[in-house]
Design a protein around this motif. Structure first.
Motif, PDB file in Angstrom:
ATOM      1  N   ASN A  58      13.208  34.482  -5.342  1.00  0.00           N
ATOM      2  CA  ASN A  58      13.394  33.252  -6.212  1.00  0.00           C
ATOM      3  C   ASN A  58      12.295  33.619  -7.320  1.00  0.00           C
ATOM      4  OD1 ASN A  58      11.206  32.891  -4.617  1.00  0.00           O
ATOM      5  ND2 ASN A  58      11.435  30.529  -4.520  1.00  0.00           N
ATOM      6  N   ASP A  68      16.744  20.889  -2.856  1.00  0.00           N
ATOM      7  CA  ASP A  68      17.183  21.914  -3.804  1.00  0.00           C
ATOM      8  C   ASP A  68      15.797  22.201  -4.367  1.00  0.00           C
ATOM      9  OD1 ASP A  68      16.459  19.474  -5.197  1.00  0.00           O
ATOM     10  OD2 ASP A  68      18.035  19.518  -6.578  1.00  0.00           O
ATOM     11  N   LYS A  93      15.288  28.044  -5.606  1.00  0.00           N
ATOM     12  CA  LYS A  93      16.336  28.928  -6.234  1.00  0.00           C
ATOM     13  C   LYS A  93      16.611  29.918  -4.810  1.00  0.00           C
ATOM     14  CE  LYS A  93      16.816  32.839  -9.073  1.00  0.00           C
ATOM     15  NZ  LYS A  93      16.204  33.827  -9.897  1.00  0.00           N
ATOM     16  N   LYS A  97      21.442  34.348  -4.689  1.00  0.00           N
ATOM     17  CA  LYS A  97      22.966  34.265  -5.383  1.00  0.00           C
ATOM     18  C   LYS A  97      23.974  35.862  -4.898  1.00  0.00           C
ATOM     19  CE  LYS A  97      21.986  31.224  -8.254  1.00  0.00           C
ATOM     20  NZ  LYS A  97      22.392  30.033  -8.865  1.00  0.00           N
TER      21      LYS A  97
END
Length: 171
Positions: free
Chosen positions: A140, A165, A168, A171
């Motif tokens: 992140n 949240d 990050k 992904k």
């Protein structure tokens, strides 16, 4: 959901306090602080809180759903692993274990000795206990201590089932 945050006398008491403060307002939250944590607070944060063995979280009927111990000193970890319940934090941990409620322990020591690794293994074998030291990820791209803290707290919230949240995600 009732959430208890316990802060024992290890470096990083501010991280436990930040975790407590970030629990969403729709959760019922409680804070337990050890005498040694008070000393660390005094040195690190100038905050003082009380520790009471007869407080609500010391009883299974109080109904805590998730207990965090952030940070968790090695002394507290050893007491929990050995079934010692001589203060509110260790008693609350024993209640979480006996009631099969989620107990998330963040040991704050480095390196871990063989003794403490053995205690962590013993506790991690219990289905409701999660050993989650404050180890951050680099994916992140943290730029500040705050980024690292949000990552750690977000991961602990994930383990507790608290939506967030704070960091990050991969992904």
């Amino acid at each position: 959901m009732k959430v208890l945050v316990c802060i024992s006398g290890a470096s990083g008491v501010n991280l436990g306090l930040k975790l407590y403060n970030l629990i969403p307002s729709n959760y019922e939250r409680y804070l337990a602080v050890s005498e040694n944590a008070k000393k660390v607070f005094e040195k690190e944060e100038n905050i003082f809180l009380n520790d009471e063995i007869d407080a609500g979280p010391a009883s299974g009927s109080f109904g805590i759903d998730v207990t965090f111990i952030v940070p968790c000193s090695m002394n507290t970890l050893a007491k929990i692993a050995l079934g010692i319940a001589d203060n509110l934090i260790t008693r609350s941990a024993q209640v979480a274990i006996k009631e099969k409620k989620k107990l998330i322990i963040a040991p704050r020591e480095m390196p871990f000795s063989e003794i403490y690794l053995e205690y962590m293994l013993k506790l991690s074998k219990l289905q409701n206990v999660i050993i989650a030291p404050p180890v951050f990820g680099y994916y992140n791209n943290p730029k500040t201590i705050e980024d690292i803290e949000m990552f750690l707290i977000g991961k602990w919230f994930d383990l507790a089932g608290i939506e967030n949240d704070l960091f990050k995600r991969w992904k």
